[in-house]
Design an enzyme around this catalytic site. Structure first.
Site, PDB file in Angstrom:
ATOM      1  N   ARG A  92       0.868  -1.177   0.000  1.00 49.75           N
ATOM      2  CA  ARG A  92       0.000   0.000   0.000  1.00 49.75           C
ATOM      3  C   ARG A  92       0.900   1.219   0.000  1.00 49.75           C
ATOM      4  NH1 ARG A  92      -3.507  -2.800  -1.516  1.00 49.75           N
ATOM      5  NH2 ARG A  92      -5.516  -3.265  -0.544  1.00 49.75           N
TER       6      ARG A  92
ATOM      7  N   GLU B 148      -4.375   7.731  -4.569  1.00 49.69           N
ATOM      8  CA  GLU B 148      -4.706   7.029  -5.814  1.00 49.69           C
ATOM      9  C   GLU B 148      -6.060   7.512  -6.317  1.00 49.69           C
ATOM     10  OE1 GLU B 148      -4.390   2.790  -5.279  1.00 49.69           O
ATOM     11  OE2 GLU B 148      -2.330   2.916  -4.596  1.00 49.69           O
TER      12      GLU B 148
ATOM     13  N   HIS C  78      -1.776   0.602  -9.770  1.00 51.79           N
ATOM     14  CA  HIS C  78      -2.393  -0.356  -8.826  1.00 51.79           C
ATOM     15  C   HIS C  78      -3.055  -1.517  -9.588  1.00 51.79           C
ATOM     16  CE1 HIS C  78      -4.157  -0.813  -4.530  1.00 51.79           C
ATOM     17  NE2 HIS C  78      -3.937  -1.985  -5.093  1.00 51.79           N
TER      18      HIS C  78
HETATM   19  P1  NAP Z   1      -0.672 -11.820   4.233  1.00 56.80           P
HETATM   20  O1  NAP Z   1      -0.650 -13.222   3.742  1.00 56.80           O
HETATM   21  O2  NAP Z   1      -1.536 -11.476   5.396  1.00 56.80           O
HETATM   22  O3  NAP Z   1       0.845 -11.435   4.560  1.00 56.80           O
HETATM   23  C1  NAP Z   1       1.212 -10.262   5.199  1.00 56.80           C
HETATM   24  C2  NAP Z   1       2.599 -10.447   5.764  1.00 56.80           C
HETATM   25  O4  NAP Z   1       2.994  -9.210   6.368  1.00 56.80           O
HETATM   26  C3  NAP Z   1       2.688 -11.506   6.852  1.00 56.80           C
HETATM   27  O5  NAP Z   1       3.864 -12.271   6.667  1.00 56.80           O
HETATM   28  C4  NAP Z   1       2.795 -10.706   8.140  1.00 56.80           C
HETATM   29  O6  NAP Z   1       3.574 -11.354   9.135  1.00 56.80           O
HETATM   30  C5  NAP Z   1       3.548  -9.509   7.646  1.00 56.80           C
HETATM   31  N1  NAP Z   1       3.350  -8.351   8.525  1.00 56.80           N
HETATM   32  C6  NAP Z   1       2.203  -7.821   8.987  1.00 56.80           C
HETATM   33  N2  NAP Z   1       2.464  -6.776   9.781  1.00 56.80           N
HETATM   34  C7  NAP Z   1       3.805  -6.665   9.816  1.00 56.80           C
HETATM   35  C8  NAP Z   1       4.684  -5.785  10.468  1.00 56.80           C
HETATM   36  N3  NAP Z   1       4.215  -4.824  11.247  1.00 56.80           N
HETATM   37  N4  NAP Z   1       6.022  -5.971  10.269  1.00 56.80           N
HETATM   38  C9  NAP Z   1       6.497  -6.962   9.486  1.00 56.80           C
HETATM   39  N5  NAP Z   1       5.687  -7.824   8.828  1.00 56.80           N
HETATM   40  C10 NAP Z   1       4.379  -7.674   9.014  1.00 56.80           C
HETATM   41  O7  NAP Z   1      -1.090 -10.806   3.091  1.00 56.80           O
HETATM   42  P2  NAP Z   1      -0.832 -10.948   1.505  1.00 56.80           P
HETATM   43  O8  NAP Z   1      -1.980 -11.631   0.872  1.00 56.80           O
HETATM   44  O9  NAP Z   1       0.523 -11.461   1.273  1.00 56.80           O
HETATM   45  O10 NAP Z   1      -0.953  -9.403   1.084  1.00 56.80           O
HETATM   46  C11 NAP Z   1      -0.079  -8.437   1.637  1.00 56.80           C
HETATM   47  C12 NAP Z   1      -0.594  -7.044   1.322  1.00 56.80           C
HETATM   48  O11 NAP Z   1      -0.405  -6.796  -0.057  1.00 56.80           O
HETATM   49  C13 NAP Z   1      -2.093  -6.834   1.538  1.00 56.80           C
HETATM   50  O12 NAP Z   1      -2.396  -6.477   2.873  1.00 56.80           O
HETATM   51  C14 NAP Z   1      -2.440  -5.737   0.573  1.00 56.80           C
HETATM   52  O13 NAP Z   1      -2.383  -4.476   1.213  1.00 56.80           O
HETATM   53  C15 NAP Z   1      -1.345  -5.816  -0.475  1.00 56.80           C
HETATM   54  N6  NAP Z   1      -1.877  -6.228  -1.776  1.00 56.80           N
HETATM   55  C16 NAP Z   1      -1.689  -5.397  -2.831  1.00 56.80           C
HETATM   56  C17 NAP Z   1      -2.180  -5.757  -4.075  1.00 56.80           C
HETATM   57  C18 NAP Z   1      -1.977  -4.863  -5.271  1.00 56.80           C
HETATM   58  O14 NAP Z   1      -2.831  -4.840  -6.140  1.00 56.80           O
HETATM   59  N7  NAP Z   1      -0.874  -4.156  -5.359  1.00 56.80           N
HETATM   60  C19 NAP Z   1      -2.863  -6.969  -4.249  1.00 56.80           C
HETATM   61  C20 NAP Z   1      -3.015  -7.791  -3.127  1.00 56.80           C
HETATM   62  C21 NAP Z   1      -2.537  -7.405  -1.901  1.00 56.80           C
HETATM   63  P3  NAP Z   1       2.995 -12.631   9.952  1.00 56.80           P
HETATM   64  O15 NAP Z   1       2.720 -13.681   8.917  1.00 56.80           O
HETATM   65  O16 NAP Z   1       4.120 -13.026  10.829  1.00 56.80           O
HETATM   66  O17 NAP Z   1       1.767 -12.161  10.640  1.00 56.80           O
END
Ligand code: NAP
Length: 324
Positions: free
Chosen positions: A237, A266, A285
């Site tokens: 984000r 955005e 995005h």
């Molecule tokens: P996810 O499976 O929930 O993974 C998030 C990761 O971030 C987890 O490993 C979590 O650690 C870690 N995390 C959370 N808070 C943290 C912190 N304060 N410090 C360090 N690590 C932290 O989510 P995902 O599906 O991979 O997606 C991640 C993010 O990508 C989403 O939340 C979204 O905002 C973004 N996204 C963007 C797009 C786009 O179109 N560009 C598309 C999809 C998603 P733990 O596992 O140890 O809890």
């Protein structure tokens, strides 16, 4: 009586048909100033909402008497005030898998494009600047064999690690709140502190959620820790990065380049200095924006809504306290 549902994002016809079979559906293809009040009124009368993010403030749903569930067609849910929903006993469900690989593809496209200057050199060719054999000023940086630091090794982060390690022989560093033994074993990933990751990585990829804790996680101090040849890729984000600090770092060569899919505002304002910089690759995005994946995401979210409202089955609940 059929439950009432508000649909506020374009979805495949098959899902619209399915929703109409079970619910009385109010459909809004886009929320504008003209239909905002109408949308809020419909939401206040509904049992469930389905769309991408939330185009109004969560507190504007406060008067909703019947609202039990919102399913967002996204993994990120930073558009919602989750505490507010929880206080009002509204379940929020997000997505699990359909977009993980597609978003990881985009992250890798940005890594490659920023490293090899694809967008910039495309522009130069179109400008007629390719007059002789390419030499140093147009050279890029290698990707294979380099170190890839992934900030947030969740679903998408792990899919990026797999591409980097198994596809390009990259060494993987990562941060996450908890260790990831599977990625450590499969991709040789090593968990470290953020400062070490920034200092050691050739490519730093942000793949963690936006939260109060992660807002501006990457600011001027962190950018200074990166190698001058370092490349920052953000598919998480926009507000995980202090954007003015990033612009300064790109302008002054503190870091080499960036690949961005997300921005603090955005759509990106047309006067953003990012648009003037050659050492940044910009995507609007589009992490999950393929037809196949967007359709799969909508179908998955629709299924979640149907399962919950018809059968009381919940999946990917962001605020499970509501169900407890
Ligand atoms: P996810 O499976 O929930 O993974 C998030 C990761 O971030 C987890 O490993 C979590 O650690 C870690 N995390 C959370 N808070 C943290 C912190 N304060 N410090 C360090 N690590 C932290 O989510 P995902 O599906 O991979 O997606 C991640 C993010 O990508 C989403 O939340 C979204 O905002 C973004 N996204 C963007 C797009 C786009 O179109 N560009 C598309 C999809 C998603 P733990 O596992 O140890 O809890």
């Amino acid at each position: 009586m059929k439950p009432k549902v508000v649909l506020y994002h374009p979805v495949p016809q098959a899902l619209r048909d399915e929703l109409s079979t079970h619910f009385v559906v109010s459909t809004f293809s886009k929320i504008t100033d003209d239909n905002r009040a109408e949308f809020i009124n419909a939401a206040l009368e509904a049992d469930g909402l389905i769309g991408m993010g939330l185009p109004i403030k969560t507190e504007e749903l406060r008067g909703a008497k019947r609202l039990r569930v919102i399913t967002t067609i996204s993994t990120g849910y930073d558009a919602f005030d989750v505490a507010e929903l929880t206080a009002n006993k509204v379940v929020l469900m997000n997505l699990y898998d359909p977009l993980t690989e597609t978003t990881a593809d985009l992250a890798f496209a940005l890594i490659m494009a920023a490293g090899r200057r694809i967008a910039e050199l495309d522009r130069r060719m179109r400008n007629g600047e390719w007059q002789k054999h390419v030499s140093t000023p147009w050279f890029g940086l290698d990707i294979h064999g380099k170190t890839l630091g992934i900030v947030g090794l969740g679903r998408i982060g792990a899919a990026i690690a797999r591409r980097g390690n198994l596809g390009c022989g990259m060494s993987i560093l990562y941060t996450a709140r908890s260790p990831k033994p599977e990625a450590e074993q499969k991709y040789g990933a090593r968990r470290c502190e953020l400062d070490e990751l920034l200092a050691q990585s050739d490519y730093v990829c942000l793949a963690l959620p936006l939260s109060a804790e992660t807002k501006h996680l990457i600011g001027a101090r962190e950018l200074k820790l990166m190698k001058p040849t370092g490349i920052l890729v953000n598919i998480a984000r926009g507000s995980v990065v202090d954007e003015p600090a990033l612009i300064q770092a790109l302008q002054h060569g503190t870091i080499h380049a960036a690949g961005l899919d997300v921005y603090e505002t955005e759509p990106l304002p047309t006067d953003s200095p990012l648009l003037q910089l050659d050492n940044v690759v910009l995507a609007p995005h589009i992490g999950s924006a393929t037809t196949q994946t967007r359709d799969a995401m909508a179908m998955y979210a629709g299924e979640s809504l149907i399962k919950f409202l018809l059968h009381g089955e919940a999946r990917n609940v962001v605020n499970p306290e509501v169900l407890a």
